[in-house]
Every structure is written in C-alpha cells, then in structure tokens.
Design a protein around this motif. Structure first.
Motif, PDB file in Angstrom:
ATOM      1  N   VAL A  39      29.749 -42.398 -38.879  1.00 38.18           N
ATOM      2  CA  VAL A  39      29.203 -43.241 -37.816  1.00 38.18           C
ATOM      3  C   VAL A  39      29.996 -44.540 -37.758  1.00 38.18           C
ATOM      4  O   VAL A  39      30.333 -45.125 -38.795  1.00 38.18           O
ATOM      5  CB  VAL A  39      27.699 -43.547 -38.080  1.00 38.18           C
ATOM      6  N   SER A  40      30.284 -44.984 -36.518  1.00 39.33           N
ATOM      7  CA  SER A  40      31.005 -46.254 -36.343  1.00 39.33           C
ATOM      8  C   SER A  40      30.061 -47.411 -36.608  1.00 39.33           C
ATOM      9  O   SER A  40      28.837 -47.238 -36.722  1.00 39.33           O
ATOM     10  CB  SER A  40      31.566 -46.347 -34.939  1.00 39.33           C
ATOM     11  N   THR A  61      29.114 -49.486 -34.650  1.00 36.78           N
ATOM     12  CA  THR A  61      28.207 -49.702 -33.504  1.00 36.78           C
ATOM     13  C   THR A  61      27.151 -48.602 -33.410  1.00 36.78           C
ATOM     14  O   THR A  61      26.327 -48.620 -32.504  1.00 36.78           O
ATOM     15  CB  THR A  61      29.007 -49.731 -32.196  1.00 36.78           C
ATOM     16  N   GLY A  62      27.194 -47.610 -34.317  1.00 35.71           N
ATOM     17  CA  GLY A  62      26.196 -46.549 -34.326  1.00 35.71           C
ATOM     18  C   GLY A  62      26.639 -45.267 -33.658  1.00 35.71           C
ATOM     19  O   GLY A  62      25.908 -44.266 -33.678  1.00 35.71           O
ATOM     20  N   GLN A  63      27.843 -45.260 -33.081  1.00 32.33           N
ATOM     21  CA  GLN A  63      28.325 -44.052 -32.410  1.00 32.33           C
ATOM     22  C   GLN A  63      28.675 -42.999 -33.462  1.00 32.33           C
ATOM     23  O   GLN A  63      29.313 -43.290 -34.455  1.00 32.33           O
ATOM     24  CB  GLN A  63      29.558 -44.364 -31.559  1.00 32.33           C
ATOM     25  N   GLU A  80      22.930 -38.637 -30.533  1.00 30.09           N
ATOM     26  CA  GLU A  80      22.667 -39.967 -29.976  1.00 30.09           C
ATOM     27  C   GLU A  80      23.139 -41.040 -30.934  1.00 30.09           C
ATOM     28  O   GLU A  80      23.497 -40.768 -32.083  1.00 30.09           O
ATOM     29  CB  GLU A  80      21.163 -40.116 -29.715  1.00 30.09           C
ATOM     30  N   ASN A  81      23.142 -42.258 -30.466  1.00 36.02           N
ATOM     31  CA  ASN A  81      23.562 -43.403 -31.260  1.00 36.02           C
ATOM     32  C   ASN A  81      22.650 -43.549 -32.491  1.00 36.02           C
ATOM     33  O   ASN A  81      21.434 -43.449 -32.386  1.00 36.02           O
ATOM     34  CB  ASN A  81      23.507 -44.670 -30.407  1.00 36.02           C
ATOM     35  N   HIS A  82      23.241 -43.777 -33.659  1.00 37.11           N
ATOM     36  CA  HIS A  82      22.500 -43.841 -34.931  1.00 37.11           C
ATOM     37  C   HIS A  82      22.329 -45.262 -35.453  1.00 37.11           C
ATOM     38  O   HIS A  82      21.991 -45.441 -36.626  1.00 37.11           O
ATOM     39  CB  HIS A  82      23.243 -43.012 -35.994  1.00 37.11           C
ATOM     40  N   ILE A  83      22.543 -46.261 -34.625  1.00 35.09           N
ATOM     41  CA  ILE A  83      22.488 -47.644 -35.099  1.00 35.09           C
ATOM     42  C   ILE A  83      21.109 -48.025 -35.640  1.00 35.09           C
ATOM     43  O   ILE A  83      20.973 -48.910 -36.488  1.00 35.09           O
ATOM     44  CB  ILE A  83      22.936 -48.623 -33.973  1.00 35.09           C
TER      45      ILE A  83
END
Length: 430
Positions: A70-71, A73-75, A86-89
């Motif tokens: 995961v980046s 930013t949550g990507q 989906e985004n994991h932030i």
C-alpha cells in the motif's frame, strides 16, 4: 432417590465437560492466535528485507499469507489474492505503520469475511507492506470441539445410567434392609449413624410412651374396677354406695381426660388438626380460661392477678386455648394453698407476649430440660396426689410450635415458676 442420583451425576458430568470445553477452546484460541501472529510477523520482516534490497514484490515466491503493498496515500499497489481493492488509508494497521513504522490489527476482513490478523511495516520508500493470515476465533474453535463433546456426553450419559443405577441400588440397599426394631443389629454406613441413633431414641421413647400410657390408664381403671367390684358383690354399706359411685365417676372423668389428651397429642404429632387461622383477642382467651378454672381456683384459695388489656393477634384459636388453659391450670395445680398466680399480657411491634407466674412448689434446675416430655413428672412417682395426664406441657410445646412461637421456663424450687410465651401477631402457614 435413584432419580436424584441420575440427575446429579449427569448434571455434574455435563457441567464439567462444558467447563472443560470452554477452557480448552480458550487455551487453543490463545495458542493458535499467538502462533499466527509470530508467523505473520516473521514473514513480514523477511519480505521487508527482500524488498529493501532491490527485489520486486512480483518476483518474490509468495507463500500462503495474504500480502498487500500500500502507498503512503492508501492506494493498493499490489495484493496477491485480490485486485481492484479500495483505498486502505483508513485501515488501523496501515495508519499505525505510517505513524509508528509498524502496526497490527485483529478483525474480520471486509473482503473475505474471515477473522484475520494483519501486520504492517513501513518501507524505506514510504510504502506500507502488510501481511495477513486467517486466525481462528474462540467460537470457531469451540464449535467443532462442542460437537465432539456432545457425542462424548451422550456416551458418558449412557455409561452414567448404568453406574448410577448400580450405585443407587448399593446405597439404598442397607437402608431398605435396616432393622427398624433393632437398628444396631446390622452393619451400616458411618453416614447412617445419626439416623440409627434417632431410631434408637424413638424406639426408647415409644417403649417409654407405651409403658407410661399403660400406667396412667391402669391407675384409674384399677380404682374404678375395685369400687365397682365392692358394689357388685354387695359388700359396700348402703351409706358408702353414694361415695363409691362418686369416686367411680371422678376416676372415669379422669380416665376420659387422659384418653383425650393422648388422642390430642397423637393428632398434633401427625398434623391431623384443623389449622384454621383467625384473629383473636388474647384478653378474651385468657379471661375465658380463668373463668373455666374458677372452681379450681376457689377450692385452693388461689389469688389470680391479671390486668385486662385488649391485644389482638392471629392464632389457631382452640390450640391457643389449650396452651393457655394448661399453663394457667398448672400454675394453680402446682401452687401452694392460698398462693398467687400472676398473668401479664403485653405486646411489642410484631409479637404477643404472655407471662404466667405462680408462687408454687417450683422445679429444680436439673428437671427443667425434661418438663415437656410426655408423662414426665418432677416427682417421678406418678401418684394421684396431683391429678393430671402428664401430657399438658407436651401439648403446650406442640401448640407453641404450630404458632411458630417460643416458650421459656424459669423456676426456683419451692419458690416460683414462670413461663414466658411469645407468638407472632401475623401467623403464616408453613
């Protein structure tokens, strides 16, 4: 009794098995969860080391755990089991890793709907490496164990039925074979010793009761028979016939009173009496008893001191009348000529209190514990100098018990005897 043994054994076995299952499931949950955590952390650290030394995550031979990159930013950059995530932030382990360098979380996965343990580490490039593995929950472990336990429990119950039946028969057999007339004749369990002692005591009391009944009834019957024989044989003088007839009448009346008291005490023993509870005026009950004993009081020239006071309470009226009559009669009967009887009626918040005191012959301290025994007399002579069945105080004791009350006696030999009675105002059947 057998049914109770069955239920007890099966209940204890079931509860023990349930407790054992819960403990084992809890222990296994902790053990497996700890193993999963250690495995996930170890794999995460190894993968982090490989990625930071130049390996591409796609070229690394992946094992069973779910691996996600995961980046910051949550990507989701990579996931070995799912795509288009989906985004994991907002994932707690991701946030913890961004802030602290490492994070973990134990929760149900939104993607695969299983209980998962997540462990995440922040890489040097700012991305987050997360490894996850399915872990068993307490319920998940308890379920299979519980099913096995049900099978085991049914088997144990089946065994218990045979064991309980055998044990019940073994336990009950000595009781069924107990010689009630001579309980000490057989070998018994130590636990049955109190029962055997009670049986011996009751046997002795029964024998004593029978002997006393025979003696008490024989005395007036002998007297009646003697006077009747004299009259029947024509031996009695004309002027003595009326005297003998009067004595026969008095002895017959005495005999009837004794029989009535024996019947009364038997009914009290077997609870074969009417327990109708009524609200009564204790002043009227005491006054009525004094009036019934008026001739007796006059003959002995006894002074009765009683101050009237209206106090009400619930009672079994005819039983209460017997209690009061017997105690007042005894206070007169065992009093000295020209003596005094003091009767006091009072109350507290919940009880009716009665005190009956005489200035009579008194009772020694050694005799006091036995005065409520049937046919027990202090002089031990059973003579007719003082008439009575010897059951009066026994009837009193039973009656007080029926009213859930208390009776105490205080006496000084040759000086006085005082009875203290306490009865609850509200009487409830038990």
């Amino acid at each position: 009794m057998k049914k109770r043994i069955f239920i007890t054994i099966i209940s204890i076995t079931s509860l023990a098995l349930l407790f054992f299952n819960i403990c084992i499931s809890g222990f296994l949950t902790y053990l497996l969860s700890d193993n999963v955590k250690n495995e996930v952390r170890r794999e995460t650290i190894e993968l982090k080391s490989m990625l930071e030394t130049g390996y591409n995550i796609k070229d690394i031979p992946l094992t069973n755990p779910r691996i996600t990159l995961v980046s910051s930013t949550g990507q989701v950059l990579f996931d070995n089991q799912h795509s288009d995530l989906e985004n994991h932030i907002n994932r707690p382990e991701i946030q913890a890793a961004l802030e602290n360098g490492a994070g973990e979380s134990l929760r149900e996965s939104d993607t695969i709907n299983q209980n998962m343990y997540y462990y995440a580490l922040r890489l040097d490039d700012g991305n987050i490496l997360r490894v996850a593995m399915v872990t068993s929950s307490f319920i998940g472990i308890l379920g299979p164990v519980f099913l096995i336990s049900i099978v085991i429990l049914l088997f144990i119950i089946f065994i218990c039925l045979f064991v309980a039946r055998y044990q019940a028969n073994a336990i009950v057999k000595p009781i069924n074979e107990l010689n009630l007339a001579h309980p000490n004749a057989e070998k018994i369990y130590p636990e049955l010793v109190p029962l055997v002692n009670n049986l011996n005591l009751h046997n002795e009391m029964r024998k004593e009761f029978s002997a006393n009944v025979s003696h008490e009834l024989k005395t007036p019957l002998t007297s009646i028979s003697g006077y009747a024989e004299i009259m029947a044989n024509g031996i009695a003088k004309e002027e003595d016939i009326r005297i003998f007839a009067n004595k026969i009448y008095n002895e017959s009346h005495n005999l009837i009173n004794k029989i009535n008291d024996i019947i009364k005490i038997s009914k009290l023993d077997e609870n074969k009496i009417d327990l109708e509870i009524e609200t009564a005026n204790y002043d009227q009950l005491i006054t009525s008893c004094i009036e019934k004993l008026d001739k007796f009081i006059f003959d002995k020239n006894i002074k009765v001191i009683y101050h009237h006071v209206n106090i009400y309470g619930q009672c079994i009226v005819y039983v209460m009348e017997d209690i009061l009559y017997n105690l007042i009669q005894n206070a007169i009967k065992y009093n000295k000529k020209n003596g005094t009887v003091f009767i006091t009626l009072s109350e507290d918040k919940n009880n009716v209190l009665i005190k009956i005191k005489d200035t009579g012959i008194g009772i020694s301290k050694t005799e006091l514990p036995r005065i409520y025994e049937r046919f027990y007399r202090v002089d031990k002579s059973h003579n007719t100098a003082i008439e009575g069945s010897g059951l009066g105080l026994s009837i009193v004791k039973h009656g007080v018990g029926l009213h859930h009350g208390s009776i105490e006696c205080d006496s000084d030999l040759g000086i006085q005897t005082t009875f203290y009675l306490k009865f609850p105002k509200q009487l409830i059947k038990r």
